[in-house]
Motif scaffolding. Structure first.
Motif, PDB file in Angstrom:
ATOM      1  N   SER A   1       0.594  -1.174   0.022  1.00  0.00           N
ATOM      2  CA  SER A   1       0.125  -0.087   0.146  1.00  0.00           C
ATOM      3  C   SER A   1       0.836   1.307  -0.082  1.00  0.00           C
ATOM      4  O   SER A   1       0.648   2.286  -0.776  1.00  0.00           O
ATOM      5  CB  SER A   1      -1.131  -0.035   1.263  1.00  0.00           C
ATOM      6  OG  SER A   1      -1.776  -1.098   1.182  1.00  0.00           O
ATOM      7  N   PHE A   2       1.876   1.284   0.678  1.00  0.00           N
ATOM      8  CA  PHE A   2       3.087   2.421   0.745  1.00  0.00           C
ATOM      9  C   PHE A   2       3.554   2.585  -0.633  1.00  0.00           C
ATOM     10  O   PHE A   2       3.609   3.776  -1.133  1.00  0.00           O
ATOM     11  CB  PHE A   2       4.075   2.092   1.840  1.00  0.00           C
ATOM     12  CG  PHE A   2       5.081   3.195   2.026  1.00  0.00           C
ATOM     13  CD1 PHE A   2       4.644   4.117   2.910  1.00  0.00           C
ATOM     14  CD2 PHE A   2       6.192   3.103   1.512  1.00  0.00           C
ATOM     15  CE1 PHE A   2       5.677   5.206   3.053  1.00  0.00           C
ATOM     16  CE2 PHE A   2       7.037   4.120   1.298  1.00  0.00           C
ATOM     17  CZ  PHE A   2       6.765   5.349   2.302  1.00  0.00           C
ATOM     18  N   LEU A   3       3.917   1.558  -1.203  1.00  0.00           N
ATOM     19  CA  LEU A   3       4.763   1.718  -2.560  1.00  0.00           C
ATOM     20  C   LEU A   3       4.179   1.678  -3.771  1.00  0.00           C
ATOM     21  O   LEU A   3       4.061   2.763  -4.565  1.00  0.00           O
ATOM     22  CB  LEU A   3       5.546   0.429  -2.899  1.00  0.00           C
ATOM     23  CG  LEU A   3       6.548   0.162  -1.659  1.00  0.00           C
ATOM     24  CD1 LEU A   3       7.362  -1.269  -2.230  1.00  0.00           C
ATOM     25  CD2 LEU A   3       7.678   1.250  -1.649  1.00  0.00           C
ATOM     26  N   PHE A   4       2.658   1.188  -3.860  1.00  0.00           N
ATOM     27  CA  PHE A   4       1.948   1.248  -5.017  1.00  0.00           C
ATOM     28  C   PHE A   4       0.680   2.108  -4.985  1.00  0.00           C
ATOM     29  O   PHE A   4       0.284   2.569  -5.766  1.00  0.00           O
ATOM     30  CB  PHE A   4       1.581  -0.045  -5.273  1.00  0.00           C
ATOM     31  CG  PHE A   4       2.820  -0.990  -5.701  1.00  0.00           C
ATOM     32  CD1 PHE A   4       3.686  -0.802  -6.873  1.00  0.00           C
ATOM     33  CD2 PHE A   4       3.262  -2.043  -4.944  1.00  0.00           C
ATOM     34  CE1 PHE A   4       4.750  -1.675  -7.057  1.00  0.00           C
ATOM     35  CE2 PHE A   4       4.419  -2.759  -5.193  1.00  0.00           C
ATOM     36  CZ  PHE A   4       5.084  -2.594  -6.213  1.00  0.00           C
ATOM     37  N   LEU A   5       0.208   2.114  -3.911  1.00  0.00           N
ATOM     38  CA  LEU A   5      -1.151   3.102  -3.511  1.00  0.00           C
ATOM     39  C   LEU A   5      -0.812   4.427  -3.164  1.00  0.00           C
ATOM     40  O   LEU A   5      -1.577   5.115  -2.912  1.00  0.00           O
ATOM     41  CB  LEU A   5      -2.357   2.396  -2.741  1.00  0.00           C
ATOM     42  CG  LEU A   5      -2.448   0.804  -3.036  1.00  0.00           C
ATOM     43  CD1 LEU A   5      -3.796   0.379  -1.983  1.00  0.00           C
ATOM     44  CD2 LEU A   5      -3.142   0.972  -4.511  1.00  0.00           C
ATOM     45  N   HIS A   6       0.654   4.628  -2.623  1.00  0.00           N
ATOM     46  CA  HIS A   6       1.140   5.872  -2.140  1.00  0.00           C
ATOM     47  C   HIS A   6       0.025   6.332  -0.852  1.00  0.00           C
ATOM     48  O   HIS A   6       0.005   7.415  -0.535  1.00  0.00           O
ATOM     49  CB  HIS A   6       1.076   6.835  -3.182  1.00  0.00           C
ATOM     50  CG  HIS A   6       1.788   6.183  -4.537  1.00  0.00           C
ATOM     51  ND1 HIS A   6       3.101   6.223  -4.657  1.00  0.00           N
ATOM     52  CD2 HIS A   6       1.154   6.191  -5.835  1.00  0.00           C
ATOM     53  CE1 HIS A   6       3.392   5.937  -5.783  1.00  0.00           C
ATOM     54  NE2 HIS A   6       2.379   5.889  -6.587  1.00  0.00           N
ATOM     55  N   GLU A   7      -0.060   5.582  -0.223  1.00  0.00           N
ATOM     56  CA  GLU A   7      -0.743   5.883   1.377  1.00  0.00           C
ATOM     57  C   GLU A   7       0.171   6.250   2.211  1.00  0.00           C
ATOM     58  O   GLU A   7       1.422   5.713   2.521  1.00  0.00           O
ATOM     59  CB  GLU A   7      -1.374   4.543   1.883  1.00  0.00           C
ATOM     60  CG  GLU A   7      -2.699   4.015   1.031  1.00  0.00           C
ATOM     61  CD  GLU A   7      -3.754   2.976   1.335  1.00  0.00           C
ATOM     62  OE1 GLU A   7      -4.453   2.790   0.989  1.00  0.00           O
ATOM     63  OE2 GLU A   7      -3.195   2.213   2.328  1.00  0.00           O
ATOM     64  N   ARG A   8      -0.328   7.346   2.853  1.00  0.00           N
ATOM     65  CA  ARG A   8       0.635   7.893   3.961  1.00  0.00           C
ATOM     66  C   ARG A   8      -0.466   7.770   5.162  1.00  0.00           C
ATOM     67  O   ARG A   8      -1.482   8.160   5.375  1.00  0.00           O
ATOM     68  CB  ARG A   8       1.077   9.024   3.591  1.00  0.00           C
ATOM     69  CG  ARG A   8       2.086   8.981   2.238  1.00  0.00           C
ATOM     70  CD  ARG A   8       3.380   8.244   2.505  1.00  0.00           C
ATOM     71  NE  ARG A   8       4.263   8.146   1.438  1.00  0.00           N
ATOM     72  CZ  ARG A   8       4.118   7.156   0.312  1.00  0.00           C
ATOM     73  NH1 ARG A   8       3.299   6.317   0.429  1.00  0.00           N
ATOM     74  NH2 ARG A   8       5.042   7.169  -0.596  1.00  0.00           N
ATOM     75  N   THR A   9       0.468   8.077   6.250  1.00  0.00           N
ATOM     76  CA  THR A   9      -0.249   8.413   7.722  1.00  0.00           C
ATOM     77  C   THR A   9       0.576   9.452   8.424  1.00  0.00           C
ATOM     78  O   THR A   9       1.912   9.480   8.182  1.00  0.00           O
ATOM     79  CB  THR A   9      -0.599   7.342   8.464  1.00  0.00           C
ATOM     80  OG1 THR A   9      -1.564   7.305   9.508  1.00  0.00           O
ATOM     81  CG2 THR A   9       0.707   6.321   8.857  1.00  0.00           C
ATOM     82  N   GLY A  10       0.070   9.935   9.504  1.00  0.00           N
ATOM     83  CA  GLY A  10       0.492  10.814  10.240  1.00  0.00           C
ATOM     84  C   GLY A  10       1.619  10.165  11.222  1.00  0.00           C
ATOM     85  O   GLY A  10       1.803   9.012  11.128  1.00  0.00           O
TER      86      GLY A  10
END
Length: 310
Positions: free
Chosen positions: A120-129
């Motif tokens: 999710s981090f690499l391909f969906l570019h999801e980020r969180t605080g």
């Protein structure tokens, strides 16, 4: 005042309710899921019962969507990938626990959210605080502690280790594909294909069953299995909606830490005992992880096409 109430509702993350519902359902299911097997009902037949309990929630969600099922190639590919990864992982798990130690297999499998988070981090570019990141780290640290038992004898890392890794990858990929599919198809279609895939694997489970051994077909066998597995099935449905409205980066660790936390608490209450140091550490880390993930600002709203609910 109405404006303030509306603003509060708007800030309330929809994914959190579905994720907590999944953790609750799977936590209660986990506390009682082993009872049918203990009463002489094989795990392979428990799988068959689980596949059948997927049907009622599938009919429910399809009825709400007007009995519409996506039948294009994209929907078919995503749906079968999600369903077969989940069902296939369960089948492989049957062989893994027969070949190796459960006290090492389950902590290893519990790390499947790592796969989901990385993808999710690499391909969906999801980020969180920062709070969300702290919750993710704490949840990943907590997961292996619920089933870890250092008192066991040293083990050879043979076939069981490879099979456990296969289950870890399968279930991590399944969660990632559920999130991916939610951006391209409706939740009803996703769950329909999950159910269809589970039903397709029933002949495999039956072929793996040793019918020469005594099998309990009474109330404490298939009927008890149905009562527990329906929690598993409904939890799978709420998980689809949790991924639909939230980030896989936060949903996956919250669910996978919250469910074993509740299972441990229920088992502890029923047995009237206090868990060992490792499980107590897992409980503490899970509570902290859930708090951080719940308090993290929901800055990743669901996409416009993800507006439907159960």
């Amino acid at each position: 005042m109405p404006h303030e109430r509306g603003a509060t509702a708007a800030r309330r993350p929809r994914w959190l309710g579905y994720a907590l519902a999944t953790a609750l359902l799977w936590g209660v299911w986990g506390a009682f899921a082993g009872l049918p097997t203990q009463h002489g009902f094989p795990e392979t037949l428990v799988y068959v019962v689980w596949a059948l309990t997927m049907v009622p929630p599938a009919l429910f969600v399809l009825a709400r969507s007007g009995w519409k099922v996506r039948r294009d190639r994209t929907a078919l590919a995503y749906g079968l990938a999600i369903g077969l990864l989940g069902a296939g992982g369960q089948m492989v798990l049957f062989y893994a626990v027969k070949a190796g130690p459960a006290y090492l297999i389950f902590p290893l499998i519990s790390l499947s959210p790592v796969i989901t988070i990385v993808l999710s981090f690499l391909f969906l570019h999801e980020r969180t605080g920062r709070m969300g990141l702290a919750g993710i780290v704490l949840a990943i640290c907590a997961l292996p502690l619920f089933d870890f038992n250092p008192a066991g004898a040293p083990q050879q890392y043979g076939l069981w280790f490879v099979l456990a890794l296969a289950v870890l990858v399968a279930w991590g990929l399944q969660a990632y594909f559920i999130k991916l599919a939610n951006a391209r198809m409706d939740a009803g279609s996703i769950f329909f294909y999950m159910t269809a895939s589970a039903l397709l694997c029933i002949p495999v489970a039956l072929a793996m069953t040793d019918f020469s051994q005594p099998i309990n077909y009474g109330l404490s066998g298939p009927w008890l299995a149905a009562a527990t597995q329906v929690l598993n099935a409904v939890g799978a449905l709420t998980l689809v909606y949790a991924f639909r409205h939230g980030k896989a980066l936060t949903v996956s660790p919250l669910v996978n830490a919250g469910a074993p936390l509740l299972t441990t608490v229920i088992a502890m209450a029923l047995a009237g005992t206090v868990p060992g140091g490792y499980r107590l550490a897992g409980i503490g880390l899970s509570l902290a992880a859930a708090l951080f993930l719940a308090l993290q600002a929901d800055d990743g709203a669901a996409p416009p096409e993800s507006t439907e609910g159960v």
